[in-house]
Design an enzyme around this catalytic site. Structure first.
Site, mmCIF file in Angstrom:
data_model
loop_
_atom_site.group_PDB
_atom_site.id
_atom_site.type_symbol
_atom_site.label_atom_id
_atom_site.label_comp_id
_atom_site.label_asym_id
_atom_site.label_seq_id
_atom_site.Cartn_x
_atom_site.Cartn_y
_atom_site.Cartn_z
ATOM 1 N N LYS A 188 0.829 -1.214 0.000
ATOM 2 C CA LYS A 188 0.000 0.000 0.000
ATOM 3 C C LYS A 188 0.866 1.268 0.000
ATOM 4 C CE LYS A 188 -3.634 -2.500 -0.330
ATOM 5 N NZ LYS A 188 -4.537 -3.127 0.628
HETATM 6 C C1 LIG Z 1 -5.560 -4.326 0.936
HETATM 7 C C2 LIG Z 1 -7.035 -4.141 0.979
HETATM 8 C C3 LIG Z 1 -7.802 -4.488 2.097
HETATM 9 C C4 LIG Z 1 -7.243 -5.240 3.257
HETATM 10 O O1 LIG Z 1 -6.173 -4.604 3.828
HETATM 11 P P1 LIG Z 1 -5.267 -5.385 4.914
HETATM 12 O O2 LIG Z 1 -4.542 -4.277 5.610
HETATM 13 O O3 LIG Z 1 -4.366 -6.279 4.136
HETATM 14 O O4 LIG Z 1 -6.178 -6.123 5.807
HETATM 15 C C5 LIG Z 1 -9.146 -4.182 2.093
HETATM 16 N N1 LIG Z 1 -9.723 -3.577 1.042
HETATM 17 C C6 LIG Z 1 -9.032 -3.265 -0.071
HETATM 18 C C7 LIG Z 1 -9.729 -2.577 -1.196
HETATM 19 C C8 LIG Z 1 -7.664 -3.554 -0.141
HETATM 20 O O5 LIG Z 1 -6.984 -3.267 -1.249
#
Ligand SMILES: *Cc1c(COP(=O)(O)O)cnc(C)c1O
Length: 389
Positions: A188
């Site tokens: 991210k």
């Molecule tokens: C990455 C992601 C999540 C989950 O995030 P985590 O921190 O890995 O639990 C949820 N929604 C979307 C759209 C994502 O891209």
């Protein structure tokens, strides 16, 4: 074009010495768990988002953030939550974990974001909330969604996993709904390894989130290991174990300090890709909507399904063979067997999302990429797509 030596990992985080030093500092301080660095990361994040510090709670993933937000709404079991099929499975899984019923509303074919008209059409007497996802970092049509929510008295939880930097009409993503949920997963825009943040607009809701995030223990339990002496805690409900560690916040503090510089680098790569792929048999991302800020989290192309053009899956293989990590964000959720069995969804329920999911591919856009990496990706994408198949 000559094959590179090393594999270009998709979504590789840019980690600098300051993160490494901060983690080592936590290790040496003996304070690895939830402590002062988590508190600082929450304050820094709140400041970045222009909210008051109590409105932000750091947790161990965005999945946890979504689950806590849904639980904190206190909805009747079986209540319906409308969301997008063009998202990561965690969005829908957390609705199920909360004892609620996910309902998908198709996306707009240009923005890939949930279509307010489809939301309106999906509302039933049991609908209680809308859970939009700012896909790739492009803000959803929040004016239309909030108007629908107001009209039908629905809660809104924003999945901001892609949307740390996103703004819509001068307002930060995550500040429109009852809650905004952020991810600091390794790929991210701001990274803590695993990590997440809940932002909430009312104090009671955030207090409930904090309690549920730590076993359902009363709020002061967060301070029970501080140097101010032992404090008894009271369990007020059956909560979860979703707290962030100082080791994770140590990374996030420095990642967040560079958020603007990283965004500028990704914006540059985005612009370079947009010009380099203009003549290919693909659909590029739409231009940014006026008065918005795109977070440029994912750069996605839709490969034309046309005679002589490589198939999407063969394109993924060709990129991997050329040592370029690629992603698919996402197969439309109704394509997955579990949702078909448990919820009766069919792939054709959301035709726009189905079509995007079958054609989409995400290219690397990490701020870690050098100009040479970017030109390598461009050269390989062009040569693979311009071959006849
Ligand atoms: C990455 C992601 C999540 C989950 O995030 P985590 O921190 O890995 O639990 C949820 N929604 C979307 C759209 C994502 O891209």
């Amino acid at each position: 074009m000559k094959l590179r030596d090393d594999f270009l990992v998709f979504g590789a985080p840019e980690v600098r010495q300051e993160e490494i030093d901060e983690v080592v500092d936590s290790m040496k301080s003996g304070w690895m768990g939830t402590g002062p660095k988590v508190a600082r990361f929450e304050r820094d994040f709140a400041a970045y988002k222009g909210i008051e510090p109590p409105q932000a709670a750091a947790v161990n993933s965005c999945t946890a953030a979504l689950h806590l937000s849904l639980m904190a709404l206190g909805l009747e079991p079986g209540s319906e939550v409308i969301t997008t099929p063009m998202t990561f499975c965690a969005t829908v899984n957390t609705i199920l974990h909360s004892g609620l019923k996910p309902v998908v509303a198709d996306v707009d074919p240009n923005s890939y974001n949930i279509d307010p008209k489809a939301v309106e059409a999906a509302i039933t007497p049991r609908t209680r909330a809308i859970l939009p996802v700012h896909f790739a970092g492009r803000p959803c049509d929040m004016d239309a969604l909030m108007a629908i929510a107001d009209r039908h008295k629905l809660h809104v939880i924003e999945d901001c996993a892609h949307a740390i930097e996103t703004e819509y009409h001068g307002r930060h993503a995550g500040t429109f709904g009852d809650f905004g949920c952020f991810s600091f997963y390794v790929t991210k825009n701001v990274v803590t390894g695993e990590g997440g943040m809940v932002m909430g607009r009312d104090a009671a809701g955030m207090a409930r989130v904090k309690t549920l995030a730590l076993h359902g223990m009363s709020k002061d339990a967060w301070k029970r290991f501080s140097d101010s002496g032992f404090k008894h805690y009271q369990v007020v409900e059956a909560g979860y174990k979703y707290n962030m560690m100082d080791l994770q916040a140590a990374i996030g503090i420095h990642q967040l300090a560079r958020v603007q510089a990283s965004w500028e680098r990704r914006a540059q790569i985005w612009a370079r890709y947009q010009e380099a792929f203009a003549d290919l048999p693909v659909t590029r991302p739409a231009a940014d909507e006026p008065d918005t800020r795109h977070a440029y989290h994912l750069y996605t192309l839709l490969i034309d399904q046309a005679p002589g053009v490589i198939s999407r899956d063969a394109f993924l293989d060709a990129m991997t063979a050329r040592k370029i990590g690629v992603g698919v964000h996402y197969l439309s959720l109704p394509e997955h067997p579990y949702y078909q069995q448990a919820l009766g969804w069919r792939p054709g329920d959301c035709p726009n999302s189905l079509s995007i999911g079958q054609r989409t591919v995400s290219l690397p856009i990490s701020p870690k990429l050098t100009d040479a990496d970017v030109e390598y990706v461009i050269g390989m994408v062009r040569s693979v797509l311009l071959q006849r198949h």
